[in-house]
Scaffold this motif. Structure first.
Motif, short mmCIF file in Angstrom:
data_model
loop_
_atom_site.label_atom_id
_atom_site.label_comp_id
_atom_site.label_asym_id
_atom_site.label_seq_id
_atom_site.Cartn_x
_atom_site.Cartn_y
_atom_site.Cartn_z
N VAL A 128 0.83 -1.19 0.00
CA VAL A 128 0.00 0.00 0.00
C VAL A 128 0.87 1.25 0.00
O VAL A 128 2.05 1.20 0.35
CB VAL A 128 -0.94 0.04 1.23
N VAL A 129 0.28 2.36 -0.39
CA VAL A 129 0.96 3.65 -0.37
C VAL A 129 0.68 4.35 0.96
O VAL A 129 -0.46 4.34 1.44
CB VAL A 129 0.49 4.54 -1.54
N SER A 130 1.72 4.93 1.55
CA SER A 130 1.58 5.70 2.79
C SER A 130 2.39 6.99 2.65
O SER A 130 3.22 7.13 1.75
CB SER A 130 2.08 4.91 4.00
N THR A 492 5.65 6.30 0.65
CA THR A 492 6.24 4.96 0.63
C THR A 492 5.26 3.98 0.00
O THR A 492 4.05 4.20 0.00
CB THR A 492 6.58 4.46 2.04
N ILE A 493 5.81 2.90 -0.53
CA ILE A 493 5.03 1.73 -0.92
C ILE A 493 5.62 0.56 -0.15
O ILE A 493 6.80 0.23 -0.32
CB ILE A 493 5.09 1.46 -2.43
N SER A 494 4.81 -0.02 0.73
CA SER A 494 5.31 -1.11 1.56
C SER A 494 4.15 -2.01 1.95
O SER A 494 2.98 -1.69 1.71
CB SER A 494 5.98 -0.55 2.82
N MET A 495 4.48 -3.14 2.56
CA MET A 495 3.46 -4.07 3.02
C MET A 495 2.71 -3.44 4.19
O MET A 495 3.33 -2.94 5.13
CB MET A 495 4.10 -5.39 3.44
N GLU A 496 1.37 -3.45 4.13
CA GLU A 496 0.60 -2.86 5.21
C GLU A 496 0.86 -3.62 6.52
O GLU A 496 1.09 -4.81 6.54
CB GLU A 496 -0.90 -2.87 4.88
N GLU A 497 0.84 -2.87 7.62
CA GLU A 497 1.14 -3.43 8.92
C GLU A 497 0.01 -3.12 9.89
O GLU A 497 -0.59 -2.04 9.83
CB GLU A 497 2.45 -2.87 9.47
N GLU A 498 -0.20 -4.04 10.81
CA GLU A 498 -1.21 -3.83 11.86
C GLU A 498 -0.59 -2.93 12.93
O GLU A 498 0.49 -3.19 13.45
CB GLU A 498 -1.64 -5.14 12.47
N VAL A 499 -1.29 -1.85 13.23
CA VAL A 499 -0.81 -0.90 14.25
C VAL A 499 -1.43 -1.27 15.58
O VAL A 499 -2.65 -1.38 15.71
CB VAL A 499 -1.17 0.55 13.88
N THR A 500 -0.60 -1.48 16.58
CA THR A 500 -1.10 -1.78 17.93
C THR A 500 -0.65 -0.68 18.87
O THR A 500 0.20 0.16 18.54
CB THR A 500 -0.55 -3.14 18.42
#
Length: 504
Positions: A128-130, A492-500
């Motif tokens: 995803v883009v961030s 950025t383009i990177s693998m989406e991550e779960e935010v805790t």
């Protein structure tokens, strides 16, 4: 191909279901009205797994027929509900639905009835883009400011407002340098400490058109990354205009205003300088007539080591600075991107919208006269296609990325590049097939009919850029970094991550 077939099966199923229940409604055999006195049930959903923006068909009972009265969450994230009939719901999987817990709520307030699927949806993470840092306020008067990536608008870093090109420090992948055509300082994007600074203000450089950054490789006289090499687009002193500078790394490993800066080559109007990744020669160009020059960097290092004085004049030292060829006609703005194996290079012709390829002669250690491989010669446009049938519009920085699917083939790398005025990131395969990798959001563009924007998210459905000029790739972390000039950001383009809570 498996994914295409899976998508096709699901679409056929959805269309069949919609047609079936539409016919029932037309015959008034099923009213489909939601009854809050009865339970809502999920009997099945298809497909069982997928990523964000995956189309999902949920089967069950007592859903009603009013889509506004139905809420679907997956992994706690709200899904967009498209259509509802009594026994099915058609929706899209939201981003970040990591747990996959599928819940349906029908009705409001005291009449709301909620149910949970017996098995979770198999959520698959995707690239995803961030937005990493920078911002643009409503007045576009945020200016330039060094500082942290995060915080209030009067504290956090901003700028990135000119055409830029980036490069990782080969000795520290957390240090990403960016230079600009029109902003003299070379900035450091510190990815570990999330901080933007301007360590090199380049007071000894004649102008502010810094066009590229590269570093030396291991060699006879210098170790990898001992020197930064920058190109400056300047012609204020005729054929002796300083165009390529070499900057020595400080003893503490940094580059800053105390670093030793020397003129490496003087000619005129250099758009870029690139180091061969295997043999270490330097290749740089001139906008004047589209010339490409070669310099054996060992000659410079040997001269300095022996206490000699380096003469940077290209015209006075044509045996040291060798003109290899011209790529076309005068006034060709282009940059050089050398394949990781060193076997060939792409020349991205920015102002004339196409790519050329130059193969490397392993005997002479020189690139040979290039030929066109993609895009339209002096023809801008937007078209995903093969080779010269494809269309681009001001292609800027590019990077080669290893593709494991090509293992064992003659060329194992794809070439990604930012297509400035098409507002996207494109990909070119070794066979010359150009496709759009990210940007021009399919769904977000519907709202304002623009292919450009600031949206983060799914690569093609949501993400949009504006005048992207810089692109690099961290192969260790599988992250692209993109300079969005008009958005004044680093994306950025990177693998989406779960935010805790623990890593917020």
């Amino acid at each position: 191909m498996k994914e295409v077939l899976k998508q096709g099966r699901w679409i056929v199923l959805a269309l069949f279901t919609i047609c079936t229940y539409s016919c029932k409604d037309d015959n008034n055999t099923e009213t489909g009205t939601f009854d809050p006195s009865k339970p809502v049930a999920i009997s099945d959903f298809t497909p069982k797994e997928g990523g964000a923006y995956q189309r999902l068909l949920i089967s069950g009972e007592n859903f009603g027929t009013d889509a506004s009265n139905v809420k679907v969450t997956i992994g706690g994230k709200p899904a967009v509900v498209i259509n509802v009939k009594s026994t099915y719901i058609y929706c899209f999987v939201p981003t970040g639905a990591f747990s996959g817990v599928l819940e349906v709520t029908v009705g409001e307030g005291e009449n709301a009835v909620k149910t949970t699927a017996s098995t979770p949806f198999g959520y698959q993470k995707k690239m995803v883009v961030s937005t990493l840092c920078g911002f643009r306020n409503n007045r576009d008067d945020q200016g330039w400011r060094d500082g942290p990536f995060d915080g209030a608008d009067n504290v956090r870093a901003c700028g990135f407002s000119n055409s830029g090109r980036m490069a990782f420090d080969p000795l520290n992948k957390d240090h990403l340098y960016i230079c600009y055509d029109g902003h003299k300082a070379i900035q450091l994007i510190d990815l570990k400490n999330r901080m933007l600074s301007s360590p090199l203000n380049l007071s000894s450089v004649r102008n502010n058109r810094i066009r590229s950054i590269d570093f030396n490789i291991d060699g006879k006289y210098a170790k990898k990354g001992d020197y930064m090499i920058i190109a400056a687009d300047y012609d204020g002193e005729g054929n002796n205009s300083p165009n390529v500078y070499i900057i020595k790394r400080n003893a503490d490993g940094t580059f800053n205003d105390n670093s030793d800066v020397q003129i490496l080559a003087s000619y005129k109007q250099c758009n870029g300088a690139s180091v061969h990744p295997i043999n270490g020669e330097l290749y740089f160009n001139s906008y004047e007539k589209g010339q490409v020059f070669r310099l054996d960097l060992d000659k410079y290092f040997e001269t300095i080591k022996n206490g000699g004085k380096w003469d940077p004049s290209v015209t006075q030292n044509n045996t040291i600075f060798k003109q290899l060829f011209t790529i076309a006609d005068p006034s060709w703005e282009f940059q050089i991107f050398i394949h990781p194996t060193g076997k060939y290079a792409y020349f991205g012709v920015i102002n004339n919208h196409y790519f050329m390829r130059s193969d490397y002669n392993e005997v002479t250690h020189e690139f040979v006269t290039p030929y066109t491989v993609a895009g339209g010669y002096k023809v801008s446009g937007y078209k995903d296609d093969v080779g010269v049938a494809a269309r681009v519009n001001k292609p800027c920085q590019g990077v080669f990325v290893y593709n494991k699917d090509y293992a064992g083939q003659a060329d194992e790398y794809d070439f990604y590049f930012v297509d400035m005025l098409n507002f996207c990131v494109r990909k070119m395969t070794p066979d010359g097939i150009i496709s759009t990798y990210a940007g021009r959001g399919t769904t977000t563009a519907i709202a304002d009919n623009n292919q450009w924007g600031t949206d983060d998210g799914d690569l093609r459905e949501v993400a949009r850029f504006r005048d992207v000029t810089g692109l690099v790739y961290d192969s260790d972390k599988n992250i692209f970094y993109i300079h969005d000039q008009v958005g004044h950001t680093i994306r950025t383009i990177s693998m989406e991550e779960e935010v805790t809570e623990s890593n917020e």
